[in-house]
Design an enzyme around this catalytic site. Structure first.
Site, mmCIF file in Angstrom:
data_model
loop_
_atom_site.group_PDB
_atom_site.id
_atom_site.type_symbol
_atom_site.label_atom_id
_atom_site.label_comp_id
_atom_site.label_asym_id
_atom_site.label_seq_id
_atom_site.Cartn_x
_atom_site.Cartn_y
_atom_site.Cartn_z
ATOM 1 C CG ASP A 5 0.387 51.050 60.191
ATOM 2 O OD1 ASP A 5 1.378 51.209 59.448
ATOM 3 O OD2 ASP A 5 0.024 51.882 61.044
ATOM 4 C CE1 TYR A 6 -0.104 40.875 59.723
ATOM 5 C CE2 TYR A 6 -0.867 41.400 61.945
ATOM 6 C CZ TYR A 6 -0.634 40.473 60.940
ATOM 7 O OH TYR A 6 -0.937 39.151 61.145
#
Length: 261
Positions: free
Chosen positions: A104-105
């Site tokens: 994830d970011y």
């Protein structure tokens, strides 16, 4: 021409000593014939070399890297929104390599990159059930009963069930806790949604290793090629001949590290 046991080691199957053991066990075939004689030689460009009937490709013809993905980086080679992405760290010297899955970011940690499509397929397909361990900083202090719920199975916000292989406290803080969670799939925001299901939302998420390849001695934004020993381990994990070792640790907090290259 080269010694068969040396070729097996270069192909990432096993160390040279263990490659000899595979030969003695009758598990290696060259051009359809079982080869048990130590010291046998092969022509990697002409001979078909198999282990347990599966054709090998030479690992050194392919590229394997481990990257410590910082938080705030997109797991893509390019980003239309102009956000920092994996491609910002790649150069011509790396060749055409691709991330093995995604983080994830806002998640940091280990991310493999390679041009070995077969290995990517083995590592990512849920049916192979390769363990994936994360260290999550969660709000509050999950009780033993709450962590058992993760292993017994919880229902996520989309109504689908999820089960952890293990969930263990790692470090208890004043108001929050670090918990080690191991799963065998990579569904969208799976770890975050599992902790939400037990009432302890994730504050930050770190993956110390992927398929046993660790970033604990690296810093955010660092990328390096895998060693020969790591290639052997990676191939073994992908083939299902061994489980990845559990690697546990906390993310780098040293001042001065940034998202930039």
């Amino acid at each position: 021409m080269e010694r068969l046991h040396k070729y097996l080691a270069r192909a990432g199957v096993a160390s040279r000593r263990k490659a000899e053991q595979l030969m003695l066990a009758g598990r290696v075939q060259v051009n359809g014939q079982t080869v048990c004689q130590l010291g046998s030689v092969v022509d990697a460009g002409r001979d078909e070399i198999c282990i347990d009937g599966h054709k090998l490709s030479l690992a050194l013809q392919q590229r394997y890297f481990i990257f410590y993905k910082p938080p705030g980086v997109v797991t893509t080679l390019a980003d239309p929104q102009g956000r920092p992405c994996i491609g910002d760290w790649l150069s011509k010297e790396h060749g055409r390599i691709y991330p093995v899955g995604r983080l994830d970011y806002d998640t940091e940690g280990a991310l493999l990159l390679t041009d070995d499509g077969d290995l990517v397929n083995r590592l990512l397909r849920p049916r192979f059930k390769i363990p994936r361990s994360y260290v999550a900083k969660v709000r509050g202090k999950p009780s033993p009963a709450a962590l058992r719920r993760l292993c017994e199975g919880v229902v996520l916000s989309d109504g689908k069930p999820a089960v952890a292989l293990s969930a263990k406290p790692y470090r208890i803080l004043k108001a929050n806790s670090w918990v080690v969670l191991t799963v065998t799939e990579g569904r969208y925001h799976l770890v975050k949604r599992m902790f939400e299901a037990i009432g302890h939302p994730v504050l930050s998420l770190f993956r110390p290793a992927q398929a046993g390849i660790s970033v604990l001695k690296m810093y955010p934004g660092q990328m390096r090629a895998l060693t020969e020993e790591e290639c052997v381990l990676l191939k073994a994990v992908a083939s299902g001949t061994c489980q990845p070792p559990l690697v546990v640790g906390l993310p780098v907090r040293a001042a001065g590290f940034s998202v930039g290259k």
